[in-house]
Design an enzyme around this catalytic site. Structure first.
Site, short mmCIF file in Angstrom:
data_model
loop_
_atom_site.label_atom_id
_atom_site.label_comp_id
_atom_site.label_asym_id
_atom_site.label_seq_id
_atom_site.Cartn_x
_atom_site.Cartn_y
_atom_site.Cartn_z
N HIS A 202 49.32 47.56 0.87
CA HIS A 202 50.65 47.39 1.47
C HIS A 202 50.50 46.40 2.61
O HIS A 202 49.56 46.48 3.40
CB HIS A 202 51.14 48.75 1.99
CG HIS A 202 52.59 48.78 2.33
ND1 HIS A 202 53.10 48.10 3.40
CD2 HIS A 202 53.63 49.41 1.75
CE1 HIS A 202 54.41 48.31 3.45
NE2 HIS A 202 54.76 49.10 2.46
N ARG B 99 61.49 45.60 6.83
CA ARG B 99 61.84 44.25 6.36
C ARG B 99 63.14 44.27 5.55
O ARG B 99 63.95 43.38 5.67
CB ARG B 99 60.69 43.67 5.53
CG ARG B 99 59.55 43.16 6.42
CD ARG B 99 58.32 42.80 5.61
NE ARG B 99 57.65 43.98 5.10
CZ ARG B 99 57.23 44.15 3.86
NH1 ARG B 99 57.38 43.19 2.98
NH2 ARG B 99 56.64 45.27 3.49
#
Ligand code: FAD
Length: 655
Positions: A249, A269
């Site tokens: 990740h 995000r």
């Protein structure tokens, strides 16, 4: 050997995360007596940690969404290596599984007009993740547990026994799936608190044990992610596929060291957070690969416009699939443009009002405040890649979740392979575990029903062998009673004759090896070295000795987990060495391009039978298997220009 208790059930589910609980509910709904065994406390599975949401194309926020778009995104994210039938079933059934959760009491965040809200996430064309703030996994598990309790109440009304048809054995670990000939016959377990052994006899076993992250040093995964189900499957004669694909990740915490690797959800995000390097540059624009160029913005203005008006703007490059973002961060840090603690900056503070941040990302706000003394409403976070998810897993039949080659064995959730191809999209795990958890429970129940009274048996000799294996770290067999000490040769060395080894030291070296040599960027020589080190560690693991007795003894538990982590790590390293291309969660420095020929291949790992019990240097055999051709109507969902990037000329002309 002391008497080992046996219990008889119809279906046994190993794991009480989302996949395990969904499977258990289904098996019980089919009327079968279902046992659930979990290593940690009931309710403390990994699924609880899921933050961002469940991907399902309900089209609540953008009506353009439907299962076909979700299927397309999933295949693109996995770089077309997905078992396409699984990706199809997943995309078709995910909305129904989310709606079903709502009818069972899940309280999702809402849109202004009262529908289940859906948020943006990397690689998903439309806002698709049903969420509960950034605590979606917690709500999912709470709801499934509540459903289990309501079924138990029904059973009580009928039979006077809450546990008549569904029983949870918490803080119990399975160390072997047992077999009678080629068929599954049950599971061998120990109770963590007492060290007591017991056997559950059942014709159908569902593996739902989650991932393998604890084999790597920097990981978002918690202590129980030691690849147990992957190893149990191998030891029972099943195969693993796609083990070279491990997802790093892009955004784990990098500071302070004690929390390195803890996840910073992608919702940061998805909700507008941006990545910057030490020069303040929003660098992701430099890292959009050719295959994604048409879909992603080229300027900050265009990217920012997308949040308000997605129909007329292309997506921000911060929302590329995870493998792309992780590699970009890695490259920036390597080029000397990293943050003070070796990551990059992830900023929401300049993008949203403080109150919005606290409302939409409450866990992240709390996590940074408590763990790093950073106020994310006022300053950026420092983030870097962390080992997060394994795409590889048990080789299963797409429709039934049955493990190929082992009648009675099923697998669902992160422990199963194939669904996500070479890279999983965020949010696609929670939907995967609901869709295939249900299918595994259903087909395990049908299998058990079909067995009737002709059930596979658990032989006494198997129980003795499993008990002896579990007791080996003590040197000799201690009694489970209070005060029972370790055997006389504890701490004096193993049968192999070398010095006694400490399980924590072996584990630490394993994690360092995998992190350094089979991590985010891979090279042939380094993986060769990793395999040599793994052989050495395996030999040392056989000499691991633990002190004390069997009652809650974490050193002993880790010693047992080491077998699993070493087996799984060997699969990852061998498959990664063999695949001479870069694709999704597998990046080769020496083979940086994606190769269309390799798309047709799955690497399949099995245990060499002769080596299963001894300390041989290589215990895993690897073979290449052709992927089945993608069904025509599914291929037609893509433009020809896109398919050219993935399929070979032969495949393109034969469709
Ligand atoms: P788990 O939930 O891990 O459950 C595994 C179970 O198996 C546990 O009960 C464990 O105790 C038990 N077990 C393991 N070994 C044994 C054994 N030997 N014997 C008995 N029991 C055993 N995915 C998304 O889709 N959306 C997200 O927003 C998201 N966020 C995430 C955030 C974090 C921090 C992490 C780490 C992951 C996230 N993921 C997300 C991924 C997702 O949470 C996992 O892939 C998923 O929850 C796995 O579910 P599972 O049911 O397969 O396994």
């Amino acid at each position: 050997m002391a008497h080992v208790e046996r219990q008889q059930w119809d279906v046994v589910i190993i794991g009480a995360g989302g996949a395990g609980l969904r499977a258990a509910i289904e098996a019980r709904e089919q009327g079968l007596r279902t046992a659930v065994i979990c290593k940690s406390l009931f309710g403390k599975a990994h699924t609880v940690m899921a933050e961002g949401g469940i991907a399902a194309s309900m089209g609540n926020v953008n009506e353009g969404d439907n299962w076909k778009v979700h299927f397309r995104d999933t295949m693109r994210g996995g770089k077309f290596l997905n078992q396409w039938r699984m990706a199809e079933l997943h995309a078709r059934e995910a909305p129904e599984r989310v709606w079903e959760l709502e009818t069972w009491g899940a309280l999702f965040d809402r849109t202004a007009d009262g529908r289940i809200s859906q948020r943006n996430f990397g690689g998903h064309e439309y806002p698709r993740l049903a969420h509960v703030g950034d605590r979606t996994g917690l709500e999912l598990i709470r709801t499934l547990q509540q459903k289990v309790v309501s079924l138990q109440q029904e059973d009580f009304k009928e039979s006077g026994d809450y546990e008549a048809r569904i029983k949870v054995f918490q803080e119990c670990t399975v160390t072997r799936v047992l077999k009678d000939g080629d068929k599954v016959s049950g599971a061998f377990c120990y109770e963590r608190e007492s060290g007591r052994f017991f056997v559950i006899e059942a014709p159908a076993v569902v593996l739902a044990t989650g991932g393998i992250g604890k084999s790597f040093k920097v990981t978002s995964n918690s202590w129980e992610y030691t690849g147990d189900g992957h190893a149990l499957a191998l030891l029972a004669g099943a195969s693993l596929i796609n083990m070279e694909f491990v997802q790093f990740h892009p955004t784990g915490m990098v500071w302070p060291p004690s929390v390195k690797g803890i996840l910073v959800t992608e919702s940061v995000r998805g909700d507008g957070g941006v990545l910057r390097n030490s020069e303040g540059k929003r660098f992701m624009f430099d890292y959009v690969p050719d295959v994604f160029k048409e879909k992603y913005a080229e300027t900050e203005q265009e990217a920012d416009g997308w949040y308000e008006d997605p129909d007329n703007h292309r997506r921000p490059p911060e929302l590329l699939p995870r493998d792309e973002v992780a590699r970009a961060i890695n490259a920036e840090v390597k080029a000397g443009r990293g943050s003070p603690h070796g990551g990059v900056f992830l900023d929401v503070s300049t993008r949203m009002p403080a109150e919005t941040i606290k409302r939409r990302l409450p866990s992240m706000h709390h996590q940074f405040r408590e763990l790093a003394d950073v106020d994310i409403t006022a300053e950026p976070m420092e983030v870097g890649p962390t080992c997060h998810y394994v795409m590889g897993g048990v080789d299963v039949e797409s429709d039934t979740a049955a493990a190929r080659g082992v009648p009675g064995l099923f697998a669902a959730g992160e422990v199963a392979g194939g669904m996500h191809g070479s890279n999983r999209l965020g949010g696609n795990s929670l939907s995967d575990l609901l869709v295939f958890g249900r299918r595994a429970g259903l087909h395990a129940a049908r299998y058990a029903q079909a067995c009737g009274t002709e059930r596979a048996r658990v032989g006494e000799e198997q129980i003795e062998a499993a008990a002896a294996e579990a007791l080996r770290p003590f040197g000799t067999e201690p009694s489970p009673g209070a005060g029972a000490g370790a055997g006389p040769d504890a701490g004096t060395g193993g049968e192999a004759g070398g010095p006694a080894e400490n399980p924590y030291a072996v584990h630490q070296e394993l994690q360092q090896t995998m992190n350094d040599l089979v991590g985010i960027i891979r090279r042939e020589e380094e993986m060769g070295e990793a395999l040599e080190r793994l052989a050495g560690l395996r030999e040392r693991a056989r000499r691991v000795r633990v002190e004390g007795h069997r009652q809650f003894n974490p050193g002993w538990h880790l010693a047992l987990d080491l077998r699993n982590m070493l087996l799984v790590s060997e699969c990852v390293a061998r498959a990664a060495l063999n695949r001479t291309e870069s694709r999704g969660g597998h990046t080769r420095d020496d083979y940086p391009e994606m190769d269309r020929e390799w798309r047709r291949a799955n690497l399949v790992c099995t245990l060499k039978v002769a080596a299963a019990e001894d300390g041989a240097a290589d215990r895993i055999s690897l073979r290449r298997r052709e992927m089945p051709p993608i069904r025509k109507d599914l291929l037609e969902l893509f433009e020809k220009e896109e398919l050219i990037k993935y399929l070979t000329d032969e495949e393109l002309t034969s469709e």
